[in-house]
Design a protein around this motif. Structure first.
Motif, PDB file in Angstrom:
ATOM      1  N   PHE A   1       0.845  -1.198   0.000  1.00 34.05           N
ATOM      2  CA  PHE A   1       0.000   0.000   0.000  1.00 34.05           C
ATOM      3  C   PHE A   1       0.883   1.251   0.000  1.00 34.05           C
ATOM      4  N   GLU A   2       1.841   1.284  -0.926  1.00 30.28           N
ATOM      5  CA  GLU A   2       2.866   2.343  -0.919  1.00 30.28           C
ATOM      6  C   GLU A   2       2.479   3.593  -1.700  1.00 30.28           C
ATOM      7  N   LYS A   3       1.250   3.724  -2.145  1.00 32.75           N
ATOM      8  CA  LYS A   3       0.901   4.796  -3.084  1.00 32.75           C
ATOM      9  C   LYS A   3       1.259   6.187  -2.564  1.00 32.75           C
ATOM     10  N   ARG A   4       0.981   6.467  -1.298  1.00 31.69           N
ATOM     11  CA  ARG A   4       1.235   7.830  -0.787  1.00 31.69           C
ATOM     12  C   ARG A   4       2.725   8.164  -0.803  1.00 31.69           C
ATOM     13  N   ILE A   5       3.557   7.262  -0.314  1.00 38.55           N
ATOM     14  CA  ILE A   5       4.989   7.537  -0.335  1.00 38.55           C
ATOM     15  C   ILE A   5       5.503   7.528  -1.773  1.00 38.55           C
ATOM     16  N   ARG A   6       4.964   6.662  -2.618  1.00 37.23           N
ATOM     17  CA  ARG A   6       5.381   6.651  -4.025  1.00 37.23           C
ATOM     18  C   ARG A   6       5.070   7.987  -4.693  1.00 37.23           C
ATOM     19  N   ASP A   7       3.883   8.536  -4.450  1.00 38.13           N
ATOM     20  CA  ASP A   7       3.512   9.830  -5.044  1.00 38.13           C
ATOM     21  C   ASP A   7       4.456  10.935  -4.573  1.00 38.13           C
ATOM     22  N   LEU A   8       4.842  10.886  -3.289  1.00 38.79           N
ATOM     23  CA  LEU A   8       5.789  11.882  -2.767  1.00 38.79           C
ATOM     24  C   LEU A   8       7.154  11.734  -3.433  1.00 38.79           C
ATOM     25  N   VAL A   9       7.610  10.509  -3.593  1.00 37.52           N
ATOM     26  CA  VAL A   9       8.891  10.260  -4.259  1.00 37.52           C
ATOM     27  C   VAL A   9       8.852  10.766  -5.692  1.00 37.52           C
ATOM     28  N   LEU A  10       7.788  10.477  -6.411  1.00 45.71           N
ATOM     29  CA  LEU A  10       7.659  10.935  -7.805  1.00 45.71           C
ATOM     30  C   LEU A  10       7.678  12.460  -7.890  1.00 45.71           C
TER      31      LEU A  10
END
Length: 348
Positions: free
Chosen positions: A18-27
């Protein structure tokens, strides 16, 4: 040091799978820092920074996992209490008296509850707790809970990042500090020796799943993993038990329970750190593993792999602590290794 970015990276939710939030921040943070950025089917973020030395066509994979240990809802009890399963490794006694965030239709705070000590038997008072002894109290009725939460919703721990002396303290220093280090290294890296495949991986805490897929896809010649390691430099620790110590520099991994790092990469990192006056300490971790294993073994021919580790106290708790100087030394070492990798004799 950009503490505000480190704070955002550490506090944001991202349980395994469920990494979507951290992934969006990284992107968002990667904008302008790489030549190519993509997301694979599993959810790994891949940022490629090309070498300007056109004849140097080797690939270096650098992996930092985005996920944090967390939980998943398995049942909603009468009274609105939640039962859960762990996502990643937990010491059950660390769950006592903790606040968590359940990520349902909206984020809701709950508290870890267990049987009160006042009504425990003598035997119950002395035995070690199990994760099944705990439940999550939402402070709502079952019908209210079910309006917002369902079985399968992820749960993360609630704790903000603070500065304590020369250290930072937060939940999920493991491994968000490595995410921060990789972003900051890309920001500073101007002319890498080889093409750099900066990979922000998923699901490390449940079996290195993202790193395995990414390494198979990238097929790197060289690999460097970034992750935390144990700093057991506290009262009661024998000298041989410490693994690493806070404030003594970045750690160069020699081995953990899943990987024996390539002797050439270990020698290269030690030589590079010494030549550039970057403080370092050796790491032998006799239990546990990191993305190093996937980076090393899942390419078609394997890779010459090692790891830069960040000494961290109180791992897999909500009070994980790292020293700012060790974080900076990790950035410095990774950057210079990526710049000087073509100057080392990898044949000996």
């Amino acid at each position: 040091m950009n503490i505000s970015l480190l704070k955002k990276v550490c506090e944001i939710a991202g349980a395994p799978g469920f990494e979507k939030r951290i992934r969006d921040l990284v992107l968002e943070e990667l904008q302008g820092l790489a030549d190519e950025v993509s997301v694979d089917n599993l959810g790994n973020v891949l940022a490629i920074k090309k070498s300007k030395k056109s004849e140097k066509n080797k690939k270096v994979m650098v992996a930092a996992h985005m996920d944090e240990i967390g939980f998943i809802v398995t049942h909603i009890e009468e009274g609105g209490f939640l039962r859960f399963h762990t996502l990643g490794g937990f010491d059950p006694k660390t769950l006592t008296a903790q606040r968590v965030i359940v990520h349902g239709k909206k984020d809701l705070v709950g508290v870890m509850g267990s049987k009160p000590i006042h009504v425990m038997s003598s035997e119950e008072k002395t035995k070690l707790p199990k994760t099944t002894d705990f439940f999550i109290d939402m402070g709502m009725s079952k019908s209210e809970v079910e309006m917002h939460i369902k079985v399968g919703d992820p749960i993360t721990r609630d704790r903000e990042l603070i500065e304590m002396g020369d250290c930072v303290n937060c939940k999920s220093i493991d491994n968000r500090v490595a995410v921060f280090i990789l972003i900051e290294t890309l920001r500073q890296l101007k002319d890498p020796a080889y093409d750099v495949y900066a990979t922000f991986t998923v699901q490390e805490e449940v079996g290195l799943r993202g790193a395995n897929v990414a390494a198979h896809s990238i097929n790197p010649d060289f690999g460097i993993a970034l992750d935390t390691t144990i700093a057991y430099d506290v009262p009661g620790a024998a000298a041989h038990e410490k693994i690493t110590e806070l404030g003594k520099g970045t750690a160069i991994k020699i081995m953990d329970a899943m990987t024996i790092c390539d002797y050439r990469m270990v020698a290269f990192m030690k030589q590079t750190a010494t030549q550039h006056h970057i403080p370092w300490q050796a790491e032998i971790l006799t239990a546990g593993g990191t993305d190093t294993a996937g980076v090393q073994r899942m390419g078609k021919q394997g890779s010459i792999a090692g790891a830069i580790s960040i000494p961290t106290r109180h791992l897999h708790q909500v009070i994980e602590m790292a020293h700012k100087a060790d974080i900076q030394a990790s950035i410095d070492l990774l950057k210079v290794c990526l710049e000087k990798m073509d100057q080392y004799d990898w044949q000996h």
